[in-house]
Write a protein that holds these residues in place. Sequence first.
Motif, PDB file in Angstrom:
ATOM      1  N   ASP A 120       0.824  -1.204   0.000  1.00  0.00           N
ATOM      2  CA  ASP A 120       0.000   0.000   0.000  1.00  0.00           C
ATOM      3  C   ASP A 120       0.862   1.260   0.000  1.00  0.00           C
ATOM      4  N   LYS A 121       1.619   1.411  -1.075  1.00  0.00           N
ATOM      5  CA  LYS A 121       2.511   2.566  -1.204  1.00  0.00           C
ATOM      6  C   LYS A 121       2.626   2.954  -2.673  1.00  0.00           C
ATOM      7  N   ILE A 122       3.029   4.188  -2.887  1.00  0.00           N
ATOM      8  CA  ILE A 122       3.261   4.714  -4.240  1.00  0.00           C
ATOM      9  C   ILE A 122       4.589   5.453  -4.223  1.00  0.00           C
ATOM     10  N   ARG A 123       5.409   5.199  -5.224  1.00  0.00           N
ATOM     11  CA  ARG A 123       6.643   5.962  -5.417  1.00  0.00           C
ATOM     12  C   ARG A 123       6.525   6.736  -6.726  1.00  0.00           C
ATOM     13  N   ARG A 124       6.617   8.041  -6.633  1.00  0.00           N
ATOM     14  CA  ARG A 124       6.662   8.876  -7.833  1.00  0.00           C
ATOM     15  C   ARG A 124       8.132   9.092  -8.157  1.00  0.00           C
ATOM     16  N   ARG A 125       8.564   8.604  -9.310  1.00  0.00           N
ATOM     17  CA  ARG A 125       9.978   8.529  -9.698  1.00  0.00           C
ATOM     18  C   ARG A 125      10.444   9.868 -10.272  1.00  0.00           C
ATOM     19  N   LEU A 126      10.772  10.810  -9.406  1.00  0.00           N
ATOM     20  CA  LEU A 126      11.097  12.168  -9.814  1.00  0.00           C
ATOM     21  C   LEU A 126      12.401  12.244 -10.606  1.00  0.00           C
ATOM     22  N   ALA A 127      13.418  11.500 -10.199  1.00  0.00           N
ATOM     23  CA  ALA A 127      14.685  11.521 -10.931  1.00  0.00           C
ATOM     24  C   ALA A 127      14.508  10.956 -12.333  1.00  0.00           C
ATOM     25  N   VAL A 128      13.711   9.916 -12.471  1.00  0.00           N
ATOM     26  CA  VAL A 128      13.426   9.339 -13.787  1.00  0.00           C
ATOM     27  C   VAL A 128      12.717  10.376 -14.653  1.00  0.00           C
ATOM     28  N   ALA A 129      11.740  11.081 -14.086  1.00  0.00           N
ATOM     29  CA  ALA A 129      11.010  12.110 -14.835  1.00  0.00           C
ATOM     30  C   ALA A 129      11.942  13.208 -15.322  1.00  0.00           C
ATOM     31  N   ALA A 130      12.992  13.493 -14.549  1.00  0.00           N
ATOM     32  CA  ALA A 130      13.944  14.542 -14.918  1.00  0.00           C
ATOM     33  C   ALA A 130      15.061  14.038 -15.819  1.00  0.00           C
ATOM     34  N   GLY A 131      15.141  12.724 -16.034  1.00  0.00           N
ATOM     35  CA  GLY A 131      16.206  12.166 -16.858  1.00  0.00           C
ATOM     36  C   GLY A 131      17.524  11.992 -16.139  1.00  0.00           C
ATOM     37  N   LEU A 132      17.514  12.053 -14.808  1.00  0.00           N
ATOM     38  CA  LEU A 132      18.760  11.885 -14.054  1.00  0.00           C
ATOM     39  C   LEU A 132      19.213  10.428 -14.110  1.00  0.00           C
ATOM     40  N   LYS A 133      20.501  10.213 -14.197  1.00  0.00           N
ATOM     41  CA  LYS A 133      21.048   8.863 -14.370  1.00  0.00           C
ATOM     42  C   LYS A 133      21.801   8.321 -13.165  1.00  0.00           C
ATOM     43  N   HIS A 134      22.336   9.182 -12.298  1.00  0.00           N
ATOM     44  CA  HIS A 134      23.225   8.715 -11.232  1.00  0.00           C
ATOM     45  C   HIS A 134      22.649   8.886  -9.834  1.00  0.00           C
ATOM     46  N   ILE A 135      21.466   9.459  -9.758  1.00  0.00           N
ATOM     47  CA  ILE A 135      20.846   9.663  -8.461  1.00  0.00           C
ATOM     48  C   ILE A 135      19.373   9.283  -8.569  1.00  0.00           C
ATOM     49  N   GLY A 136      18.875   8.642  -7.543  1.00  0.00           N
ATOM     50  CA  GLY A 136      17.458   8.320  -7.484  1.00  0.00           C
ATOM     51  C   GLY A 136      16.770   9.278  -6.537  1.00  0.00           C
ATOM     52  N   VAL A 137      15.639   9.819  -6.954  1.00  0.00           N
ATOM     53  CA  VAL A 137      14.832  10.688  -6.103  1.00  0.00           C
ATOM     54  C   VAL A 137      13.388  10.256  -6.286  1.00  0.00           C
ATOM     55  N   ASN A 138      12.757   9.867  -5.187  1.00  0.00           N
ATOM     56  CA  ASN A 138      11.368   9.415  -5.224  1.00  0.00           C
ATOM     57  C   ASN A 138      10.557  10.171  -4.189  1.00  0.00           C
ATOM     58  N   LEU A 139       9.298  10.433  -4.534  1.00  0.00           N
ATOM     59  CA  LEU A 139       8.328  10.898  -3.560  1.00  0.00           C
ATOM     60  C   LEU A 139       7.536   9.672  -3.154  1.00  0.00           C
ATOM     61  N   LEU A 140       7.762   9.196  -1.935  1.00  0.00           N
ATOM     62  CA  LEU A 140       7.123   7.993  -1.416  1.00  0.00           C
ATOM     63  C   LEU A 140       5.875   8.384  -0.643  1.00  0.00           C
ATOM     64  N   GLU A 141       4.752   7.768  -0.987  1.00  0.00           N
ATOM     65  CA  GLU A 141       3.503   7.962  -0.254  1.00  0.00           C
ATOM     66  C   GLU A 141       3.148   6.633   0.407  1.00  0.00           C
ATOM     67  N   LEU A 142       3.159   6.635   1.738  1.00  0.00           N
ATOM     68  CA  LEU A 142       2.872   5.432   2.516  1.00  0.00           C
ATOM     69  C   LEU A 142       1.493   5.564   3.152  1.00  0.00           C
ATOM     70  N   ALA A 143       0.596   4.675   2.797  1.00  0.00           N
ATOM     71  CA  ALA A 143      -0.722   4.643   3.422  1.00  0.00           C
ATOM     72  C   ALA A 143      -0.577   4.159   4.862  1.00  0.00           C
TER      73      ALA A 143
END
Length: 149
Positions: free
Chosen positions: A27-50
């Motif tokens: 019951d969680k969602i990760r919005r893959r912000l680094a992927v949306a920005a095209g970043l290759k060496h860093i991961g950035v996610n907005l995690l929503e935990l119910a």
Amino acid sequence: MSKIDIQSAPVSAGSRYPEPFAAPCRDKIRRRLAVAAGLKHIGVNLLELAPGAWSSQRHWHTEAEEFVYVLEGEVVLVTEGRQEILHAGECAAFLPGDPDGHHLQNRSGALARVLEIGSAHLQNDEALYPDIDLRAATSGYFRKDGTPY
């Protein structure tokens, strides 16, 4: 690229863990912000935990660094023999190679939002899970004896 449209960032929902380890992490969602920005060496996610959801199974990485910052709500940071509440505005960091596994649990009755930042696309990184018979590599999930799930 400049501004990222958070609502149209790629979403990873639920759990990719093999059974029986997936249930508390569904019951969680990760919005893959680094992927949306095209970043290759860093991961950035907005995690929503119910309420009741876990960020992951308790784990540690061999090569990846991790950082979490609570934006909204509260979560419980669970490590070996220790539990700490992280409120909005508080953060924690995890160094690679430290076998004191960690994860976040939302034990409150409200949604929690957490910014996750970490190393990305490390070919030799593995995640090790001290509480369960699981290890993760870039090629998939395995039991501790090396047999695949």
